[in-house]
Design an enzyme around this catalytic site. Structure first.
Site, PDB file in Angstrom:
ATOM      1  N   ASP A  13      69.302  75.226  66.714  1.00  0.00           N
ATOM      2  CA  ASP A  13      70.604  75.903  66.649  1.00  0.00           C
ATOM      3  C   ASP A  13      70.561  77.331  67.162  1.00  0.00           C
ATOM      4  OD1 ASP A  13      71.581  73.567  65.474  1.00  0.00           O
ATOM      5  OD2 ASP A  13      71.048  74.261  63.469  1.00  0.00           O
ATOM      6  N   LYS A  16      71.475  76.792  72.324  1.00  0.00           N
ATOM      7  CA  LYS A  16      71.051  76.150  73.577  1.00  0.00           C
ATOM      8  C   LYS A  16      72.255  75.648  74.382  1.00  0.00           C
ATOM      9  CE  LYS A  16      68.472  73.450  71.050  1.00  0.00           C
ATOM     10  NZ  LYS A  16      68.522  74.110  69.742  1.00  0.00           N
ATOM     11  N   GLY A  40      73.141  69.146  67.775  1.00  0.00           N
ATOM     12  CA  GLY A  40      74.556  69.510  67.878  1.00  0.00           C
ATOM     13  C   GLY A  40      74.608  70.753  68.737  1.00  0.00           C
ATOM     14  N   HIS A  41      75.019  70.611  69.990  1.00  0.00           N
ATOM     15  CA  HIS A  41      75.026  71.742  70.921  1.00  0.00           C
ATOM     16  C   HIS A  41      76.466  72.162  71.190  1.00  0.00           C
ATOM     17  CE1 HIS A  41      70.778  70.574  72.587  1.00  0.00           C
ATOM     18  NE2 HIS A  41      70.802  70.810  71.285  1.00  0.00           N
ATOM     19  N   GLN A 222      66.679  70.620  69.243  1.00  0.00           N
ATOM     20  CA  GLN A 222      65.925  71.143  68.093  1.00  0.00           C
ATOM     21  C   GLN A 222      65.212  72.449  68.508  1.00  0.00           C
ATOM     22  OE1 GLN A 222      65.433  67.347  68.616  1.00  0.00           O
ATOM     23  NE2 GLN A 222      67.398  67.554  67.644  1.00  0.00           N
TER      24      GLN A 222
HETATM   25  P1  GDP Z   1      72.280  74.711  69.659  1.00  0.00           P
HETATM   26  O1  GDP Z   1      72.019  73.532  68.806  1.00  0.00           O
HETATM   27  O2  GDP Z   1      71.043  75.477  69.979  1.00  0.00           O
HETATM   28  O3  GDP Z   1      73.077  74.399  70.889  1.00  0.00           O
HETATM   29  O4  GDP Z   1      73.167  75.700  68.775  1.00  0.00           O
HETATM   30  P2  GDP Z   1      74.440  75.292  67.876  1.00  0.00           P
HETATM   31  O5  GDP Z   1      75.580  74.985  68.763  1.00  0.00           O
HETATM   32  O6  GDP Z   1      74.067  74.275  66.870  1.00  0.00           O
HETATM   33  O7  GDP Z   1      74.659  76.623  67.047  1.00  0.00           O
HETATM   34  C1  GDP Z   1      74.910  77.837  67.658  1.00  0.00           C
HETATM   35  C2  GDP Z   1      76.261  78.352  67.146  1.00  0.00           C
HETATM   36  O8  GDP Z   1      76.380  79.722  67.451  1.00  0.00           O
HETATM   37  C3  GDP Z   1      77.452  77.687  67.792  1.00  0.00           C
HETATM   38  O9  GDP Z   1      78.504  77.635  66.863  1.00  0.00           O
HETATM   39  C4  GDP Z   1      77.780  78.624  68.947  1.00  0.00           C
HETATM   40  O10 GDP Z   1      79.150  78.561  69.324  1.00  0.00           O
HETATM   41  C5  GDP Z   1      77.484  79.944  68.328  1.00  0.00           C
HETATM   42  N1  GDP Z   1      76.996  80.979  69.248  1.00  0.00           N
HETATM   43  C6  GDP Z   1      76.226  80.840  70.364  1.00  0.00           C
HETATM   44  N2  GDP Z   1      75.901  82.038  70.866  1.00  0.00           N
HETATM   45  C7  GDP Z   1      76.471  82.957  70.056  1.00  0.00           C
HETATM   46  C8  GDP Z   1      76.473  84.383  70.030  1.00  0.00           C
HETATM   47  O11 GDP Z   1      75.858  85.059  70.843  1.00  0.00           O
HETATM   48  N3  GDP Z   1      77.160  84.990  69.005  1.00  0.00           N
HETATM   49  C9  GDP Z   1      77.825  84.286  68.060  1.00  0.00           C
HETATM   50  N4  GDP Z   1      78.458  84.952  67.103  1.00  0.00           N
HETATM   51  N5  GDP Z   1      77.832  82.941  68.058  1.00  0.00           N
HETATM   52  C10 GDP Z   1      77.169  82.291  69.034  1.00  0.00           C
HETATM   53  P1  IMO Z   2      69.768  71.276  67.652  1.00  0.00           P
HETATM   54  O1  IMO Z   2      69.426  70.572  68.939  1.00  0.00           O
HETATM   55  C1  IMO Z   2      68.569  72.296  63.607  1.00  0.00           C
HETATM   56  C2  IMO Z   2      66.201  69.330  61.427  1.00  0.00           C
HETATM   57  C3  IMO Z   2      66.845  68.663  60.233  1.00  0.00           C
HETATM   58  C4  IMO Z   2      65.616  68.410  59.373  1.00  0.00           C
HETATM   59  C5  IMO Z   2      64.556  68.045  60.402  1.00  0.00           C
HETATM   60  C6  IMO Z   2      64.366  66.550  60.607  1.00  0.00           C
HETATM   61  O2  IMO Z   2      71.224  71.301  67.372  1.00  0.00           O
HETATM   62  O3  IMO Z   2      69.116  72.610  67.598  1.00  0.00           O
HETATM   63  P2  IMO Z   2      65.785  64.686  61.835  1.00  0.00           P
HETATM   64  O4  IMO Z   2      67.207  64.266  61.670  1.00  0.00           O
HETATM   65  O5  IMO Z   2      65.460  65.160  63.206  1.00  0.00           O
HETATM   66  O6  IMO Z   2      64.817  63.658  61.356  1.00  0.00           O
HETATM   67  O7  IMO Z   2      65.609  65.940  60.845  1.00  0.00           O
HETATM   68  O8  IMO Z   2      64.976  68.631  61.626  1.00  0.00           O
HETATM   69  N1  IMO Z   2      66.970  69.229  62.685  1.00  0.00           N
HETATM   70  C7  IMO Z   2      67.647  70.241  63.232  1.00  0.00           C
HETATM   71  N2  IMO Z   2      67.853  71.504  62.791  1.00  0.00           N
HETATM   72  N3  IMO Z   2      69.040  71.925  64.801  1.00  0.00           N
HETATM   73  C8  IMO Z   2      68.817  70.679  65.276  1.00  0.00           C
HETATM   74  O9  IMO Z   2      69.153  70.313  66.527  1.00  0.00           O
HETATM   75  C9  IMO Z   2      68.123  69.756  64.462  1.00  0.00           C
HETATM   76  N4  IMO Z   2      67.757  68.470  64.590  1.00  0.00           N
HETATM   77  C10 IMO Z   2      67.032  68.166  63.515  1.00  0.00           C
HETATM   78  O10 IMO Z   2      67.762  69.527  59.603  1.00  0.00           O
HETATM   79  O11 IMO Z   2      65.229  69.593  58.741  1.00  0.00           O
HETATM   80 MG    MG Z   3      72.648  72.715  66.982  1.00  0.00          MG
END
Ligand code: GDP
Ligand code: IMO
Ligand code: MG
Length: 422
Positions: A13, A16, A40-41, A222
Protein backbone atom coordinates in the site's frame (compact mmCIF):
# COMPACT_ATOMS: atom_id res chain seq x y z
CA UNK A 1 14.39 -2.35 -24.18
CA UNK A 2 14.95 -3.52 -20.66
CA UNK A 3 12.08 -4.21 -18.30
CA UNK A 4 11.82 -1.64 -15.50
CA UNK A 5 10.34 -2.84 -12.23
CA UNK A 6 8.28 -0.84 -9.75
CA UNK A 7 7.73 -2.30 -6.34
CA UNK A 8 6.84 -1.48 -2.74
CA UNK A 9 9.67 -1.38 -0.19
CA UNK A 10 7.52 -1.71 2.93
CA UNK A 11 4.45 -3.77 3.87
CA UNK A 12 2.36 -2.88 0.82
CA UNK A 13 0.00 0.00 0.00
CA UNK A 14 2.88 2.39 -0.64
CA UNK A 15 0.99 3.94 -3.58
CA UNK A 16 2.14 1.66 -6.40
CA UNK A 17 -1.09 2.12 -8.37
CA UNK A 18 -0.73 5.90 -8.40
CA UNK A 19 2.88 5.78 -9.58
CA UNK A 20 2.35 3.14 -12.28
CA UNK A 21 -0.43 5.38 -13.57
CA UNK A 22 1.83 8.44 -13.35
CA UNK A 23 4.78 6.78 -15.12
CA UNK A 24 2.79 4.82 -17.68
CA UNK A 25 2.78 7.51 -20.44
CA UNK A 26 6.48 6.68 -20.87
CA UNK A 27 5.76 2.95 -21.28
CA UNK A 28 4.24 0.71 -23.95
CA UNK A 29 3.59 -2.26 -21.68
CA UNK A 30 2.58 -2.71 -18.02
CA UNK A 31 2.76 -6.21 -16.52
CA UNK A 32 1.66 -7.64 -13.17
CA UNK A 33 4.01 -10.45 -12.14
CA UNK A 34 2.82 -11.81 -8.79
CA UNK A 35 0.09 -11.66 -6.17
CA UNK A 36 -3.58 -11.65 -6.99
CA UNK A 37 -6.76 -10.09 -5.63
CA UNK A 38 -5.07 -9.50 -2.26
CA UNK A 39 -3.69 -6.37 -3.95
CA UNK A 40 -5.64 -3.12 -4.05
CA UNK A 41 -4.00 -0.47 -6.23
CA UNK A 42 -5.69 2.92 -6.18
CA UNK A 43 -5.59 5.35 -9.11
CA UNK A 44 -7.06 8.84 -8.96
CA UNK A 45 -7.48 11.05 -12.02
CA UNK A 46 -10.09 13.51 -13.34
CA UNK A 47 -11.79 13.35 -9.94
CA UNK A 48 -12.35 9.60 -10.28
CA UNK A 49 -10.95 7.09 -7.79
CA UNK A 50 -10.56 3.52 -9.01
CA UNK A 51 -9.16 0.47 -7.20
CA UNK A 52 -7.63 -2.36 -9.25
CA UNK A 53 -6.94 -5.79 -7.78
CA UNK A 54 -5.65 -8.06 -10.54
CA UNK A 55 -5.73 -5.88 -13.63
CA UNK A 56 -2.51 -3.92 -14.25
CA UNK A 57 -2.60 -0.18 -13.57
CA UNK A 58 -1.81 0.67 -17.21
CA UNK A 59 -5.35 -0.31 -18.25
CA UNK A 60 -6.69 3.27 -18.38
CA UNK A 61 -4.27 4.32 -21.12
CA UNK A 62 -5.48 3.14 -24.52
CA UNK A 63 -2.00 2.81 -26.05
CA UNK A 64 -0.68 0.49 -23.32
CA UNK A 65 -0.63 -3.27 -23.55
CA UNK A 66 -1.22 -4.90 -20.14
CA UNK A 67 -0.13 -8.40 -19.15
CA UNK A 68 -1.21 -10.57 -16.25
CA UNK A 69 1.83 -12.79 -15.77
CA UNK A 70 2.30 -16.45 -14.86
CA UNK A 71 3.43 -15.44 -11.37
CA UNK A 72 -0.07 -14.17 -10.58
CA UNK A 73 -2.86 -16.21 -8.98
CA UNK A 74 -6.06 -15.04 -10.65
CA UNK A 75 -9.57 -15.29 -9.25
CA UNK A 76 -11.92 -15.51 -12.26
CA UNK A 77 -14.91 -14.30 -10.23
CA UNK A 78 -13.10 -11.17 -9.09
CA UNK A 79 -11.69 -10.72 -12.60
CA UNK A 80 -15.21 -10.58 -14.04
CA UNK A 81 -16.26 -8.06 -11.38
CA UNK A 82 -13.24 -5.90 -12.12
CA UNK A 83 -13.90 -5.97 -15.86
CA UNK A 84 -17.54 -5.04 -15.29
CA UNK A 85 -16.52 -2.15 -13.03
CA UNK A 86 -14.36 -0.84 -15.87
CA UNK A 87 -17.26 -0.80 -18.34
CA UNK A 88 -17.76 2.97 -18.19
CA UNK A 89 -14.18 3.59 -19.34
CA UNK A 90 -14.77 1.97 -22.77
CA UNK A 91 -11.55 -0.04 -22.66
CA UNK A 92 -10.71 -2.28 -25.60
CA UNK A 93 -9.67 -5.39 -23.67
CA UNK A 94 -8.97 -7.35 -26.87
CA UNK A 95 -6.30 -4.79 -27.70
CA UNK A 96 -5.06 -3.88 -24.24
CA UNK A 97 -5.18 -6.91 -21.95
CA UNK A 98 -3.31 -10.23 -22.26
CA UNK A 99 -3.37 -13.04 -19.71
CA UNK A 100 -0.61 -15.64 -19.59
CA UNK A 101 -1.93 -19.19 -20.06
CA UNK A 102 0.44 -20.21 -17.25
CA UNK A 103 -1.33 -17.99 -14.71
CA UNK A 104 -2.69 -20.04 -11.81
CA UNK A 105 -6.42 -20.01 -11.03
CA UNK A 106 -7.85 -19.35 -7.57
CA UNK A 107 -10.73 -21.76 -6.98
CA UNK A 108 -13.66 -21.09 -4.62
CA UNK A 109 -12.26 -23.76 -2.29
CA UNK A 110 -8.94 -21.88 -2.09
CA UNK A 111 -10.84 -18.96 -0.57
CA UNK A 112 -12.66 -21.30 1.83
CA UNK A 113 -9.37 -22.93 2.84
CA UNK A 114 -7.78 -19.53 3.45
CA UNK A 115 -10.63 -18.71 5.86
CA UNK A 116 -10.51 -22.18 7.45
CA UNK A 117 -6.75 -22.01 8.09
CA UNK A 118 -7.05 -18.54 9.63
CA UNK A 119 -9.97 -19.64 11.80
CA UNK A 120 -8.10 -22.71 12.99
CA UNK A 121 -5.20 -20.63 14.34
CA UNK A 122 -5.79 -19.64 17.95
CA UNK A 123 -3.24 -16.86 17.83
CA UNK A 124 -0.58 -16.11 15.25
CA UNK A 125 -3.26 -15.44 12.66
CA UNK A 126 -1.62 -14.02 9.52
CA UNK A 127 -4.41 -11.54 8.96
CA UNK A 128 -4.72 -12.73 5.38
CA UNK A 129 -7.00 -10.87 2.98
CA UNK A 130 -8.98 -14.16 2.72
CA UNK A 131 -8.72 -14.15 -1.07
CA UNK A 132 -7.32 -17.68 -1.26
CA UNK A 133 -3.77 -16.56 -2.02
CA UNK A 134 -1.86 -18.96 0.26
CA UNK A 135 -3.83 -22.10 -0.71
CA UNK A 136 -3.64 -21.26 -4.45
CA UNK A 137 0.15 -20.83 -4.34
CA UNK A 138 0.41 -23.99 -2.20
CA UNK A 139 -1.30 -25.99 -4.98
CA UNK A 140 0.96 -24.38 -7.57
CA UNK A 141 4.06 -25.49 -5.67
CA UNK A 142 2.53 -28.92 -5.02
CA UNK A 143 2.23 -29.21 -8.83
CA UNK A 144 -1.51 -29.67 -8.80
CA UNK A 145 -2.79 -26.15 -9.53
CA UNK A 146 -5.00 -25.28 -12.47
CA UNK A 147 -3.91 -22.70 -15.02
CA UNK A 148 -5.75 -20.38 -17.39
CA UNK A 149 -4.53 -22.42 -20.34
CA UNK A 150 -6.35 -25.41 -18.87
CA UNK A 151 -9.83 -23.91 -19.10
CA UNK A 152 -10.30 -24.92 -22.73
CA UNK A 153 -9.18 -28.50 -22.16
CA UNK A 154 -11.81 -31.26 -22.23
CA UNK A 155 -10.65 -32.64 -18.86
CA UNK A 156 -10.84 -29.23 -17.08
CA UNK A 157 -13.92 -30.16 -15.02
CA UNK A 158 -12.53 -33.55 -14.11
CA UNK A 159 -9.23 -32.10 -12.91
CA UNK A 160 -11.11 -29.37 -11.08
CA UNK A 161 -13.24 -31.97 -9.31
CA UNK A 162 -10.23 -34.08 -8.25
CA UNK A 163 -8.56 -31.06 -6.69
CA UNK A 164 -11.76 -29.82 -5.07
CA UNK A 165 -12.39 -33.24 -3.54
CA UNK A 166 -9.04 -32.92 -1.80
CA UNK A 167 -9.95 -29.43 -0.59
CA UNK A 168 -13.31 -30.65 0.72
CA UNK A 169 -11.56 -33.31 2.80
CA UNK A 170 -9.23 -30.65 4.21
CA UNK A 171 -12.16 -28.32 4.98
CA UNK A 172 -14.03 -31.10 6.75
CA UNK A 173 -10.95 -32.01 8.77
CA UNK A 174 -10.80 -28.38 9.88
CA UNK A 175 -14.53 -28.53 10.83
CA UNK A 176 -15.21 -25.59 8.55
CA UNK A 177 -18.84 -25.19 7.46
CA UNK A 178 -19.40 -24.13 3.86
CA UNK A 179 -21.82 -24.21 0.97
CA UNK A 180 -19.98 -24.74 -2.29
CA UNK A 181 -22.76 -24.91 -4.85
CA UNK A 182 -23.51 -21.17 -5.31
CA UNK A 183 -19.78 -20.42 -5.31
CA UNK A 184 -19.19 -23.03 -8.01
CA UNK A 185 -21.94 -21.71 -10.22
CA UNK A 186 -20.39 -18.25 -10.07
CA UNK A 187 -16.95 -19.73 -10.70
CA UNK A 188 -17.93 -21.64 -13.84
CA UNK A 189 -19.81 -18.60 -15.20
CA UNK A 190 -16.64 -16.57 -14.66
CA UNK A 191 -14.54 -19.25 -16.39
CA UNK A 192 -16.84 -19.04 -19.41
CA UNK A 193 -16.49 -15.23 -19.31
CA UNK A 194 -12.69 -15.57 -19.32
CA UNK A 195 -12.71 -17.52 -22.57
CA UNK A 196 -13.44 -14.29 -24.47
CA UNK A 197 -10.17 -12.69 -23.33
CA UNK A 198 -6.67 -12.99 -24.81
CA UNK A 199 -5.13 -16.07 -23.18
CA UNK A 200 -1.61 -16.11 -24.54
CA UNK A 201 1.86 -17.60 -24.28
CA UNK A 202 2.92 -14.37 -22.67
CA UNK A 203 6.57 -15.31 -22.18
CA UNK A 204 7.04 -15.29 -25.96
CA UNK A 205 5.12 -12.05 -26.39
CA UNK A 206 6.96 -10.12 -23.71
CA UNK A 207 10.34 -11.28 -25.01
CA UNK A 208 9.29 -10.14 -28.48
CA UNK A 209 8.29 -6.80 -26.93
CA UNK A 210 11.79 -6.58 -25.46
CA UNK A 211 13.37 -7.29 -28.87
CA UNK A 212 11.02 -4.78 -30.49
CA UNK A 213 12.38 -2.11 -28.11
CA UNK A 214 9.05 -1.64 -26.32
CA UNK A 215 9.27 0.08 -22.96
CA UNK A 216 8.02 -2.28 -20.31
CA UNK A 217 7.10 -1.63 -16.68
CA UNK A 218 6.59 -4.55 -14.31
CA UNK A 219 4.11 -3.61 -11.55
CA UNK A 220 4.75 -5.23 -8.19
CA UNK A 221 2.05 -6.01 -5.68
CA UNK A 222 2.31 -6.15 -1.87
CA UNK A 223 5.73 -5.05 -0.54
CA UNK A 224 9.24 -6.34 0.07
CA UNK A 225 8.61 -7.01 3.75
CA UNK A 226 5.74 -9.31 2.75
CA UNK A 227 7.98 -11.36 0.42
CA UNK A 228 7.65 -15.12 1.01
CA UNK A 229 11.44 -15.52 1.37
CA UNK A 230 12.67 -12.21 2.76
CA UNK A 231 9.62 -10.78 4.51
CA UNK A 232 8.69 -11.09 8.18
CA UNK A 233 7.93 -14.81 7.79
CA UNK A 234 5.42 -16.32 8.51
CA UNK A 235 3.54 -12.99 8.46
CA UNK A 236 3.97 -12.58 4.73
CA UNK A 237 2.13 -13.20 1.52
CA UNK A 238 2.85 -16.30 -0.56
CA UNK A 239 4.76 -14.88 -3.52
CA UNK A 240 8.12 -13.28 -4.28
CA UNK A 241 7.29 -9.60 -4.24
CA UNK A 242 10.89 -8.58 -5.02
CA UNK A 243 12.59 -7.71 -8.32
CA UNK A 244 13.54 -11.35 -8.93
CA UNK A 245 9.81 -12.14 -8.91
CA UNK A 246 9.43 -10.08 -12.08
CA UNK A 247 11.79 -12.51 -13.86
CA UNK A 248 10.06 -15.69 -12.76
CA UNK A 249 6.59 -14.13 -12.86
CA UNK A 250 6.83 -12.98 -16.48
CA UNK A 251 9.49 -15.14 -18.09
CA UNK A 252 12.01 -12.32 -18.39
CA UNK A 253 15.75 -12.99 -18.02
CA UNK A 254 17.64 -11.12 -15.25
CA UNK A 255 19.87 -9.44 -17.86
CA UNK A 256 16.78 -7.74 -19.24
CA UNK A 257 15.90 -5.94 -16.01
CA UNK A 258 16.55 -2.20 -16.20
CA UNK A 259 15.61 0.40 -13.61
CA UNK A 260 14.15 -0.67 -10.28
CA UNK A 261 11.80 1.91 -8.80
CA UNK A 262 11.49 1.37 -5.05
CA UNK A 263 8.54 3.16 -3.59
CA UNK A 264 7.97 3.92 0.09
CA UNK A 265 5.71 6.04 2.25
CA UNK A 266 7.22 8.89 4.26
CA UNK A 267 6.16 6.77 7.26
CA UNK A 268 5.18 3.08 7.56
CA UNK A 269 1.94 1.15 7.53
CA UNK A 270 1.06 -2.49 7.84
CA UNK A 271 -2.32 -4.20 7.49
CA UNK A 272 -2.77 -7.65 8.97
CA UNK A 273 -0.68 -9.11 11.78
CA UNK A 274 3.05 -9.56 12.27
CA UNK A 275 5.95 -7.57 13.70
CA UNK A 276 6.16 -3.84 13.02
CA UNK A 277 9.11 -2.33 14.93
CA UNK A 278 8.17 1.36 14.59
CA UNK A 279 4.42 0.95 15.14
CA UNK A 280 2.69 3.75 17.06
CA UNK A 281 -0.20 2.63 19.22
CA UNK A 282 -1.00 6.18 20.30
CA UNK A 283 -2.51 9.47 19.19
CA UNK A 284 0.33 10.07 16.70
CA UNK A 285 -0.36 6.75 14.95
CA UNK A 286 -4.07 7.56 15.02
CA UNK A 287 -3.37 10.92 13.37
CA UNK A 288 -1.36 9.24 10.58
CA UNK A 289 -4.22 6.82 9.98
CA UNK A 290 -6.78 9.60 9.87
CA UNK A 291 -4.84 12.08 7.72
CA UNK A 292 -3.45 9.35 5.44
CA UNK A 293 -6.85 7.63 5.21
CA UNK A 294 -5.02 4.43 6.08
CA UNK A 295 -7.75 1.86 5.56
CA UNK A 296 -7.19 -1.17 3.32
CA UNK A 297 -8.12 -0.75 -0.37
CA UNK A 298 -9.08 -4.43 -0.56
CA UNK A 299 -10.51 -5.24 2.87
CA UNK A 300 -11.25 -1.82 4.43
CA UNK A 301 -9.32 -2.82 7.56
CA UNK A 302 -7.56 0.00 9.47
CA UNK A 303 -3.84 0.00 8.67
CA UNK A 304 -1.36 0.06 11.53
CA UNK A 305 0.86 3.16 11.33
CA UNK A 306 4.35 4.09 12.53
CA UNK A 307 7.47 6.13 11.78
CA UNK A 308 9.79 5.51 8.84
CA UNK A 309 12.11 2.55 9.37
CA UNK A 310 15.57 2.97 7.79
CA UNK A 311 17.01 -0.51 8.58
CA UNK A 312 13.94 -2.06 6.93
CA UNK A 313 14.28 0.23 3.89
CA UNK A 314 18.00 -0.56 3.55
CA UNK A 315 17.16 -4.24 3.52
CA UNK A 316 14.48 -3.80 0.85
CA UNK A 317 16.82 -1.69 -1.29
CA UNK A 318 19.51 -4.36 -1.00
CA UNK A 319 17.41 -7.37 -2.00
CA UNK A 320 15.76 -5.51 -4.87
CA UNK A 321 18.70 -3.61 -6.34
CA UNK A 322 16.69 -0.39 -6.20
CA UNK A 323 18.01 2.31 -8.55
CA UNK A 324 15.39 5.04 -7.97
CA UNK A 325 13.68 5.93 -4.72
CA UNK A 326 10.17 7.37 -4.76
CA UNK A 327 8.66 8.85 -1.60
CA UNK A 328 4.89 8.72 -1.24
CA UNK A 329 2.33 10.42 0.99
CA UNK A 330 4.74 13.05 2.30
CA UNK A 331 1.72 15.38 2.72
CA UNK A 332 0.34 13.13 5.45
CA UNK A 333 3.04 14.44 7.82
CA UNK A 334 2.31 18.12 6.99
CA UNK A 335 0.88 18.99 10.41
CA UNK A 336 3.32 17.18 12.66
CA UNK A 337 5.38 19.34 15.04
CA UNK A 338 8.18 16.73 15.00
CA UNK A 339 8.84 13.83 12.65
CA UNK A 340 10.84 10.81 13.70
CA UNK A 341 12.94 8.33 11.74
CA UNK A 342 14.16 4.99 13.06
CA UNK A 343 17.85 4.60 12.22
CA UNK A 344 18.80 1.61 14.39
CA UNK A 345 17.37 -1.09 16.59
CA UNK A 346 18.46 -2.09 20.07
CA UNK A 347 18.37 -5.89 20.08
CA UNK A 348 17.42 -8.01 23.09
CA UNK A 349 21.12 -8.77 23.68
CA UNK A 350 21.74 -5.03 24.14
CA UNK A 351 23.56 -4.47 20.85
CA UNK A 352 22.70 -1.53 18.60
CA UNK A 353 22.39 -2.46 14.93
CA UNK A 354 21.42 -0.73 11.70
CA UNK A 355 20.21 -3.85 9.90
CA UNK A 356 17.11 -6.00 9.95
CA UNK A 357 17.62 -9.06 12.20
CA UNK A 358 16.37 -12.57 11.31
CA UNK A 359 13.30 -12.42 13.54
CA UNK A 360 11.79 -8.97 14.08
CA UNK A 361 9.32 -10.36 16.59
CA UNK A 362 11.74 -11.87 19.09
CA UNK A 363 15.09 -10.15 18.49
CA UNK A 364 14.26 -6.43 18.61
CA UNK A 365 14.01 -4.73 21.99
CA UNK A 366 13.25 -1.23 20.69
CA UNK A 367 13.81 1.07 17.73
CA UNK A 368 16.17 4.07 18.02
CA UNK A 369 14.76 7.29 16.58
CA UNK A 370 16.13 10.64 15.54
CA UNK A 371 13.73 13.57 15.71
CA UNK A 372 13.56 16.21 13.00
CA UNK A 373 11.51 19.39 12.86
CA UNK A 374 8.16 19.05 11.13
CA UNK A 375 7.55 21.36 8.15
CA UNK A 376 4.11 22.48 9.29
CA UNK A 377 2.99 23.56 5.85
CA UNK A 378 0.97 22.22 2.98
CA UNK A 379 3.08 20.20 0.49
CA UNK A 380 0.13 19.59 -1.82
CA UNK A 381 0.75 22.73 -3.91
CA UNK A 382 4.46 22.13 -4.46
CA UNK A 383 5.39 21.79 -8.14
CA UNK A 384 9.18 21.56 -7.87
CA UNK A 385 11.91 20.89 -5.31
CA UNK A 386 12.44 24.60 -4.59
CA UNK A 387 8.78 24.87 -3.48
CA UNK A 388 9.47 22.54 -0.56
CA UNK A 389 9.91 24.09 2.90
CA UNK A 390 13.43 23.74 4.33
CA UNK A 391 12.39 21.30 7.05
CA UNK A 392 10.97 18.94 4.41
CA UNK A 393 14.09 19.29 2.23
CA UNK A 394 16.05 18.33 5.36
CA UNK A 395 13.81 15.28 5.86
CA UNK A 396 14.58 14.18 2.27
CA UNK A 397 18.33 14.78 2.65
CA UNK A 398 18.47 12.85 5.91
CA UNK A 399 16.83 9.81 4.31
CA UNK A 400 19.00 10.01 1.17
CA UNK A 401 22.14 10.10 3.28
CA UNK A 402 21.03 7.13 5.41
CA UNK A 403 20.14 5.10 2.32
CA UNK A 404 22.97 6.32 0.06
CA UNK A 405 20.43 6.74 -2.73
CA UNK A 406 18.65 9.72 -4.28
CA UNK A 407 14.93 10.27 -4.01
CA UNK A 408 13.78 11.05 -7.54
CA UNK A 409 10.09 11.66 -6.96
CA UNK A 410 7.92 12.89 -4.10
CA UNK A 411 4.18 12.32 -4.05
CA UNK A 412 2.15 14.95 -2.21
CA UNK A 413 -1.41 13.74 -2.78
CA UNK A 414 -3.40 10.93 -4.42
CA UNK A 415 -4.04 12.73 -7.75
CA UNK A 416 -1.80 12.38 -10.81
CA UNK A 417 -0.68 16.01 -10.73
CA UNK A 418 0.23 15.93 -7.03
CA UNK A 419 3.64 14.57 -7.94
CA UNK A 420 6.98 16.36 -7.83
CA UNK A 421 9.80 14.96 -9.93
CA UNK A 422 13.14 15.94 -8.39
P1 GDP B 1 -0.87 0.39 -3.52
O1 GDP B 1 -1.46 -0.89 -3.06
O2 GDP B 1 0.61 0.45 -3.30
O3 GDP B 1 -1.24 0.75 -4.92
O4 GDP B 1 -1.48 1.52 -2.57
P2 GDP B 1 -3.03 1.67 -2.15
O5 GDP B 1 -3.80 2.16 -3.31
O6 GDP B 1 -3.51 0.45 -1.47
O7 GDP B 1 -2.92 2.76 -1.00
C1 GDP B 1 -2.38 4.01 -1.23
C2 GDP B 1 -3.46 5.05 -0.88
O8 GDP B 1 -2.86 6.32 -0.74
C3 GDP B 1 -4.51 5.22 -1.94
O9 GDP B 1 -5.73 5.55 -1.33
C4 GDP B 1 -3.98 6.38 -2.78
O10 GDP B 1 -5.01 7.09 -3.44
C5 GDP B 1 -3.37 7.22 -1.71
N1 GDP B 1 -2.20 8.00 -2.12
C6 GDP B 1 -1.23 7.69 -3.03
N2 GDP B 1 -0.26 8.61 -3.03
C7 GDP B 1 -0.62 9.54 -2.11
C8 GDP B 1 -0.01 10.73 -1.62
O11 GDP B 1 1.08 11.13 -2.02
N3 GDP B 1 -0.67 11.41 -0.63
C9 GDP B 1 -1.86 11.00 -0.13
N4 GDP B 1 -2.42 11.71 0.83
N5 GDP B 1 -2.45 9.87 -0.57
C10 GDP B 1 -1.84 9.16 -1.53
P1 IMO C 1 -0.97 -4.14 -2.24
O1 IMO C 1 -0.55 -4.68 -3.59
C1 IMO C 1 -0.94 -4.61 2.07
C2 IMO C 1 -1.02 -8.70 3.62
C3 IMO C 1 -2.26 -9.14 4.37
C4 IMO C 1 -1.65 -10.13 5.34
C5 IMO C 1 -0.57 -10.80 4.50
C6 IMO C 1 -0.99 -12.12 3.87
O2 IMO C 1 -2.27 -3.42 -2.29
O3 IMO C 1 0.13 -3.36 -1.62
P2 IMO C 1 -2.55 -12.74 1.83
O4 IMO C 1 -3.97 -12.39 1.54
O5 IMO C 1 -1.60 -12.27 0.79
O6 IMO C 1 -2.36 -14.19 2.15
O7 IMO C 1 -2.20 -11.95 3.19
O8 IMO C 1 -0.24 -9.88 3.48
N1 IMO C 1 -1.26 -8.17 2.27
C7 IMO C 1 -1.20 -6.87 1.95
N2 IMO C 1 -0.97 -5.79 2.72
N3 IMO C 1 -1.07 -4.47 0.75
C8 IMO C 1 -1.27 -5.55 -0.05
O9 IMO C 1 -1.27 -5.46 -1.39
C9 IMO C 1 -1.38 -6.82 0.55
N4 IMO C 1 -1.59 -8.07 0.10
C10 IMO C 1 -1.49 -8.88 1.15
O10 IMO C 1 -2.86 -8.05 5.03
O11 IMO C 1 -1.03 -9.45 6.39
MG1 MG D 1 -2.97 -1.57 -1.78
Amino acid sequence: MAVDVLLGLQWGDEGKGKIVDFLSPSYDVVARFQGGPNAGHTLEFDGIKHVLHQIPSGIFRSNIKNYIGNGVVLDPVIFRKEINALEKFNIDFKKNLYLYKRTQIILPTHRLLDAAFEKSKADNKIGSTLKGIGPAYADKIARQGMRLGDIIRPDFKERYQNLVNQHITQLNNLHFAFELEPLEKNFFDAIAFLKDFNLVDGEFQINKDILDNKKILAEGAQGSLLDIDFGSYPFVTSSNTMTAGACTGLGVAPKNIGKVYGIFKAYCTRVGSGPFPTELNDATGEMMRKVGNEFGSTTGRPRRCGWLDIPALKYAIMINGVSELLMMKADVLDDFETVKICTHYILKDGSKVDYLPFDLQTEIQEPVFVSLNGWKSNLKNAKKYSDFPKAFADYISFIEKELSLKITLVSTGPERQQTVVL
